[in-house]
Design an enzyme around this catalytic site. Structure first.
Site, PDB file in Angstrom:
ATOM      1  N   ASP A  71      54.457  31.893  40.137  1.00 29.11           N
ATOM      2  CA  ASP A  71      53.080  32.404  40.111  1.00 29.11           C
ATOM      3  C   ASP A  71      52.096  31.277  40.384  1.00 29.11           C
ATOM      4  O   ASP A  71      52.427  30.090  40.237  1.00 29.11           O
ATOM      5  CB  ASP A  71      52.758  33.090  38.767  1.00 29.11           C
ATOM      6  N   GLU A  94      53.688  31.458  34.450  1.00 28.62           N
ATOM      7  CA  GLU A  94      53.475  30.200  33.721  1.00 28.62           C
ATOM      8  C   GLU A  94      51.983  29.952  33.582  1.00 28.62           C
ATOM      9  O   GLU A  94      51.515  29.406  32.600  1.00 28.62           O
ATOM     10  CB  GLU A  94      54.123  29.034  34.465  1.00 28.62           C
TER      11      GLU A  94
HETATM   12 ZN   LIG Z   1      52.600  24.595  37.403  1.00 31.37          ZN
END
Ligand SMILES: [Zn+2]
Length: 393
Positions: free
Chosen positions: A77, A143
């Site tokens: 992501d 994340e």
């Molecule tokens: Zn990162």
């Protein structure tokens, strides 16, 4: 060996073209999975939801048999590009200009995943599937966001499968001036405190009938800033206390206000825990406010991250040796604990973890880019890490 069969630049481009802004995936994990499957990896796509957060796609992939188990961890992501018209090239077009590849996620951290896949492909081609251990990929689609249904859930899932990982390399951008000159072995923690002091409102000419919360709060803040909390240690900078906000919101110069507010942000090393800092602050509040009448000080806290340190062990030795073999440089990489937080904080409870990746220069910015040469250099380092990690000698 500078040419890789599976080109890390082309692979980074394929990943960057997926608009995987957290928690959207847009096919990014499938790009990873397709490459790993074709190399013989056993792939488990993992969809996690609940736990008070949104649904997230993840991937665990593994190859090999008995022997030491090295995992590579990363995220597909990316953060939003912001104002797209400010970009030199559209943020998801993965355009190469001169010696750079542009796009959101090039540095943080799609290129690192691409380099690791490319290095692994080369390693498997040379050594076959019986290389004397296991290689796994722990890849999450979240994340940058809440990070609840990402790496923490994958790690739990791995544990439930009775899979034991010995060492983990996280591909966050850690390098500074040259690839491999800096790795991360821990991170500072962060805690915020929100202070509200309530006094007694009054006329500034009649201070004796009022109680000014601003005076009380400044006394407390002076006390807090009086002495550093520590001097740091071998691996950490000193704990840093900052007062980012101080508000009274009083428009009148002849009124003693009723309230005063302040925020305290503490970036702390491994000499402290959020709990020890809460106690430290409560003692300061007690010492200032215990003898004051008609004034109260309330405090709320928010723990953003705990600090952690991985004492340098086997992996750190192998990484240092491999960097110098790959680059021909003699100096040891800096073992740092600075910067923001990463998913290494969820992995450190399971095994030794080190962060090593591309140069940290434009992540989250407009015109994020990576140097093409750096991708080849990083792939070479990852490849030599694999050779050294699984070497029988
Ligand atoms: Zn990162």
């Amino acid at each position: 060996m500078t040419e890789f069969n599976l080109n890390p630049i082309k692979l980074t481009q394929a990943l960057v073209k997926c608009q995987s802004i957290t928690p959207k995936d847009d096919g990014a994990l499938l790009v990873v999975q397709d490459h790993l499957s074709s190399m013989g990896f056993d792939c488990s796509p993992l969809l996690f939801s609940g736990n008070g957060s949104y649904e997230v796609k993840n991937l665990f992939a593994t190859i090999g048999s008995d022997g030491p188990h090295l995992a590579f961890a990363g995220h597909t992501d990316v953060v939003p590009p912001g104002n797209e018209s400010s970009w030199k090239h559209p943020p998801f077009s993965a355009i190469i200009e001169d010696d750079k590849l542009y796009g959101r996620g090039t540095e943080d951290m799609k290129s690192n995943i691409a380099c690791f896949i490319s290095a692994t492909e080369q390693f498997l081609k040379k050594n076959g599937e019986n290389f004397g251990g296991k290689i796994s990929f722990i890849i999450t689609g979240d994340e940058e966001g809440e990070a609840i249904n990402g790496t923490p859930q994958i790690m739990e899932w791995i544990k439930k499968q009775n899979i034991k990982i010995d060492h983990c390399l996280v591909g966050e951008p850690t390098s500074n001036a040259k690839i491999g000159d800096k790795v991360k072995i821990g991170r500072r923690g962060s805690v915020n405190f929100f202070l509200t002091v309530k006094g007694v409102q009054g006329h500034t000419a009649n201070g004796h009938r009022a109680q000014n919360p601003v005076h009380c709060l400044t006394k407390l803040i002076s006390k807090i800033l009086e002495k550093p909390l520590d001097e740091g240690n071998e691996f950490f900078l000193p704990t840093a206390v900052q007062i980012p906000t101080f508000d009274v919101g009083n428009p009148a110069h002849n009124v003693i206000p009723e309230y005063a507010f302040a925020t305290i942000n503490i970036r702390f090393n491994d000499l402290h825990t959020p709990e020890s800092l809460i106690q430290w602050l409560n003692e300061k509040i007690e010492s200032i406010f215990k003898n004051m009448e008609n004034v109260t000080c309330k405090v709320k806290h928010e723990i953003s991250a705990r600090s952690f340190l991985n004492k340098p062990g086997n992996l750190s030795k192998i990484v240092a040796k491999s960097i110098s073999q790959a680059t021909g440089r003699n100096e040891e990489p800096e073992l740092a604990t600075d910067g923001g937080t990463s998913d290494a904080r969820f992995i450190k409870n399971y095994c030794e973890v080190i962060e090593l990746g591309i140069r940290n220069q434009t992540l989250h910015q407009v015109d994020e880019f990576v140097f093409l040469d750096d991708l080849n250099e990083l792939t070479k380092i990852y490849y030599i890490i694999l050779e050294n990690y699984f070497s029988k000698s």
